[in-house]
Design an enzyme around this catalytic site. Structure first.
Site, PDB file in Angstrom:
ATOM      1  N   GLN A  44      61.501 -20.032  79.082  1.00 56.48           N
ATOM      2  CA  GLN A  44      62.449 -18.952  79.294  1.00 56.48           C
ATOM      3  C   GLN A  44      63.180 -19.306  80.497  1.00 56.48           C
ATOM      4  O   GLN A  44      62.838 -20.082  81.317  1.00 56.48           O
ATOM      5  CB  GLN A  44      61.797 -17.646  79.120  1.00 56.48           C
ATOM      6  N   ASP A 104      49.435 -19.255  74.245  1.00 55.47           N
ATOM      7  CA  ASP A 104      50.242 -18.664  73.319  1.00 55.47           C
ATOM      8  C   ASP A 104      49.484 -17.350  72.597  1.00 55.47           C
ATOM      9  O   ASP A 104      48.207 -17.544  72.206  1.00 55.47           O
ATOM     10  CB  ASP A 104      50.865 -19.075  72.053  1.00 55.47           C
ATOM     11  N   GLY A 105      49.892 -16.011  72.860  1.00 60.25           N
ATOM     12  CA  GLY A 105      49.035 -14.965  72.334  1.00 60.25           C
ATOM     13  C   GLY A 105      48.848 -14.868  70.933  1.00 60.25           C
ATOM     14  O   GLY A 105      47.922 -14.430  70.584  1.00 60.25           O
ATOM     15  N   ASP A 145      52.300  -6.654  76.124  1.00 53.23           N
ATOM     16  CA  ASP A 145      53.223  -6.526  77.375  1.00 53.23           C
ATOM     17  C   ASP A 145      54.113  -7.656  77.158  1.00 53.23           C
ATOM     18  O   ASP A 145      54.009  -8.428  78.100  1.00 53.23           O
ATOM     19  CB  ASP A 145      52.483  -6.280  78.804  1.00 53.23           C
ATOM     20  N   SER A 146      54.687  -7.766  76.121  1.00 52.39           N
ATOM     21  CA  SER A 146      55.590  -8.783  75.990  1.00 52.39           C
ATOM     22  C   SER A 146      57.259  -8.407  76.694  1.00 52.39           C
ATOM     23  O   SER A 146      57.441  -7.391  76.907  1.00 52.39           O
ATOM     24  CB  SER A 146      55.745  -9.129  74.289  1.00 52.39           C
TER      25      SER A 146
END
Length: 314
Positions: free
Chosen positions: A60, A169-170, A187-188
């Site tokens: 990101q 990665d969650g 909490d994304s």
């Protein structure tokens, strides 16, 4: 990812710096949060004092700037994630709603949360003797590194001995883990880029699979009642296909578009009333530990205006 050299950060000249969210008006520079998809026809602006850091990680766009009135600001993919002025409101509510609604929460899982604000709040319950272990799964290590530098009041417990920090990665973690948690906090960031999967039915299924029988999950909804109510309604519908007990809470924050952010809290314990704290602290201790949360805020955060309540119920 290799560590960032946080002791040798170059000074960024605002006059020559370019970014799609930053505009010059007169002799001042402004950050504008705009999204035609998420909240068309409106924007939120902050005057900039200084650009502190900008980079594109593997996942990101990361921008951190010092604002005139909100302190340091973390921006991911053009969307504000937190500001020093009001971050505690969101961090406290998303953490303490589920923890204070659970009779004996000992194991907590945080998906995302790279700014480490939720970890800070969970450590308060470690010190109270309630939470015994915290697992945090964050996909972008760069967010954690930068938060320790520019948001030190938030990112100060990621190395705590009770915290197991996993850079992964969650989704992948939830698919592979055999552990069961009492509390899961998602909490994304908003549902764009790496966070898009966190707002789908399959994700709710994975959450349920990693949850103890009487466990509680909570996630930010990315929407509030003033923006895209139909999206929010659909997200609640998705949650209710997996969980038997789903509620919607509001957190008031001036740096979030329209001044509030929604939280979805869910459990399969149909007898559990998450709108009221099951455990309460003495008022003096509450006042010492929290800036936003208290037992009255816990209950009132679930109270919605009549039109919104009726729309979400239908």
């Amino acid at each position: 990812m290799s560590p960032i050299d946080l002791n040798n950060i170059p000074i960024i000249d605002l006059d020559s710096f370019t970014h799609e969210t930053i505009f010059k008006q007169g002799d001042k520079y402004w950050f504008f949060e705009k999204s035609e998809d998420a909240f068309p026809g409106q924007a939120f602006g902050l005057e900039i004092n200084q650009i502190l850091y900008h980079t594109k990680s593997q996942f990101q766009d990361i921008l951190i700037f010092k604002s005139l009135s909100f302190g340091n600001v973390l921006v991911l993919n053009g969307i504000i994630q937190c500001t020093e002025k009001d971050e505690f409101a969101y961090q406290e509510l998303i953490t303490h709603l589920p923890v204070m609604s659970h009779p004996n929460p000992t194991k907590a899982l945080v998906i995302g949360g790279g700014d480490c604000g939720v970890i800070r709040e969970l450590i308060k319950h470690v010190e109270l003797g309630t939470i015994e272990s915290i697992t945090m799964v964050e996909i972008d290590d760069m967010v954690i590194q930068l938060s320790t530098k520019f948001l030190p009041e938030m990112a100060k417990y990621h190395n705590h001995p009770k915290v197991n920090l996993i850079i992964d990665d969650g989704f992948k973690f939830l698919k592979s883990t055999q552990e069961k948690f009492d509390i899961i906090i998602t909490d994304s960031s908003d549902p764009e880029g790496p966070a898009e999967e966190f707002f789908q039915i399959n994700y709710f299924k994975l959450l349920l699979n990693a949850l103890q029988k009487d466990g509680i999950v909570i996630m930010q909804s990315s929407e509030n009642i003033w923006l895209n109510l139909s999206y929010l309604k659909n997200l609640l519908k998705k949650a209710k296909t997996i969980f038997k007990n789903v509620k919607y809470s509001q957190c008031y924050m001036p740096s979030y578009t329209s001044g509030s952010l929604g939280l979805i809290i869910a459990t399969n314990d149909e007898l559990k009333d998450v709108t009221k704290p099951l455990r309460k602290l003495k008022p003096s201790l509450e006042a010492n530990l929290f800036k936003y949360y208290n037992s009255n805020i816990h209950q009132s955060s679930f109270v919605l205006p009549t039109w919104a309540q009726n729309e979400l119920k239908n």
